[in-house]
Design a protein around this motif. Structure first.
Motif, PDB file in Angstrom:
ATOM      1  N   VAL A 146      -3.142  -6.020   7.983  1.00 28.97           N
ATOM      2  CA  VAL A 146      -4.045  -4.863   8.074  1.00 28.97           C
ATOM      3  C   VAL A 146      -3.292  -3.637   8.571  1.00 28.97           C
ATOM      4  O   VAL A 146      -3.514  -2.522   8.075  1.00 28.97           O
ATOM      5  N   ASN A 147      -2.376  -3.819   9.505  1.00 29.54           N
ATOM      6  CA  ASN A 147      -1.578  -2.702  10.005  1.00 29.54           C
ATOM      7  C   ASN A 147      -0.778  -2.074   8.868  1.00 29.54           C
ATOM      8  O   ASN A 147      -0.768  -0.848   8.705  1.00 29.54           O
ATOM      9  N   GLY A 148      -0.107  -2.902   8.076  1.00 31.08           N
ATOM     10  CA  GLY A 148       0.678  -2.385   6.964  1.00 31.08           C
ATOM     11  C   GLY A 148      -0.178  -1.688   5.923  1.00 31.08           C
ATOM     12  O   GLY A 148       0.196  -0.637   5.391  1.00 31.08           O
ATOM     13  N   ALA A 149      -1.347  -2.252   5.644  1.00 36.09           N
ATOM     14  CA  ALA A 149      -2.233  -1.640   4.660  1.00 36.09           C
ATOM     15  C   ALA A 149      -2.759  -0.298   5.152  1.00 36.09           C
ATOM     16  O   ALA A 149      -2.810   0.680   4.387  1.00 36.09           O
ATOM     17  N   MET A 150      -3.134  -0.229   6.402  1.00 39.74           N
ATOM     18  CA  MET A 150      -3.649   1.037   6.932  1.00 39.74           C
ATOM     19  C   MET A 150      -2.571   2.114   6.978  1.00 39.74           C
ATOM     20  O   MET A 150      -2.837   3.283   6.703  1.00 39.74           O
ATOM     21  N   GLN A 151      -1.335   1.716   7.296  1.00 43.97           N
ATOM     22  CA  GLN A 151      -0.244   2.692   7.280  1.00 43.97           C
ATOM     23  C   GLN A 151       0.032   3.172   5.859  1.00 43.97           C
ATOM     24  O   GLN A 151       0.292   4.352   5.631  1.00 43.97           O
ATOM     25  N   GLY A 152      -0.035   2.250   4.903  1.00 43.57           N
ATOM     26  CA  GLY A 152       0.168   2.633   3.515  1.00 43.57           C
ATOM     27  C   GLY A 152      -0.915   3.576   3.013  1.00 43.57           C
ATOM     28  O   GLY A 152      -0.634   4.546   2.304  1.00 43.57           O
ATOM     29  N   ILE A 153      -2.161   3.317   3.384  1.00 47.46           N
ATOM     30  CA  ILE A 153      -3.269   4.187   2.972  1.00 47.46           C
ATOM     31  C   ILE A 153      -3.150   5.544   3.648  1.00 47.46           C
ATOM     32  O   ILE A 153      -3.427   6.582   3.033  1.00 47.46           O
ATOM     33  N   ALA A 154      -2.711   5.559   4.911  1.00 46.82           N
ATOM     34  CA  ALA A 154      -2.561   6.834   5.620  1.00 46.82           C
ATOM     35  C   ALA A 154      -1.471   7.691   4.978  1.00 46.82           C
ATOM     36  O   ALA A 154      -1.595   8.917   4.920  1.00 46.82           O
TER      37      ALA A 154
ATOM     38  N   ASN B  55      -0.449   7.408   1.711  1.00 42.21           N
ATOM     39  CA  ASN B  55      -0.782   7.709   0.326  1.00 42.21           C
ATOM     40  C   ASN B  55      -2.238   7.326   0.057  1.00 42.21           C
ATOM     41  O   ASN B  55      -2.517   6.243  -0.460  1.00 42.21           O
ATOM     42  N   PRO B  56      -3.183   8.215   0.390  1.00 46.43           N
ATOM     43  CA  PRO B  56      -4.600   7.882   0.216  1.00 46.43           C
ATOM     44  C   PRO B  56      -4.992   7.602  -1.234  1.00 46.43           C
ATOM     45  O   PRO B  56      -5.948   6.882  -1.503  1.00 46.43           O
TER      46      PRO B  56
END
Length: 107
Positions: free
Chosen positions: A60-68, A70-71
């Motif tokens: 989840v940490n990696g996914a949230m950083q990725g979304i932050a 590149n939305p």
């Protein structure tokens, strides 16, 4: 120092992972003590839950950083994250199944 600690952690994890195998072996031989099987159940559930929680937290940490960063890619990232979380959760369920198998040997 870090190498020594990581080696100790791997050794401890290997010992904890071997507890269910020893309990199953004793149960198959007919000489299983209930305390050994109970310990194996506790270790199995604890390691599975701890490992699953750590893995899901990292995912989840990696996914949230990725979304932050590149939305626009949030759809693809979210889909892959959910599939990964399902895979991690399946491993925790395997630990639960092993615990139930050991519980069956206890009776």
């Amino acid at each position: 120092m870090k190498k020594i600690l990581s080696s100790l952690f791997v050794f401890a994890a290997a010992l904890l992972g071997a507890v269910p195998a020893f309990a199953m072996e004793e149960a198959a031989a007919g000489g299983a003590e209930k305390g050994t099987i109970a310990m194996a159940i506790a270790v199995t559930i604890a390691v599975a839950a701890f490992g699953g929680a750590i893995g899901q937290g990292f995912a989840v940490n990696g996914a949230m950083q990725g979304i932050a960063r590149n939305p626009g890619a949030s759809g693809k990232i979210m889909t892959n994250m959910i599939i990964g979380l399902a895979m991690i959760e399946s491993l925790v369920i395997y630990g639960l199944v092993i615990a139930f198998m050991l519980l069956g040997k206890m009776g």
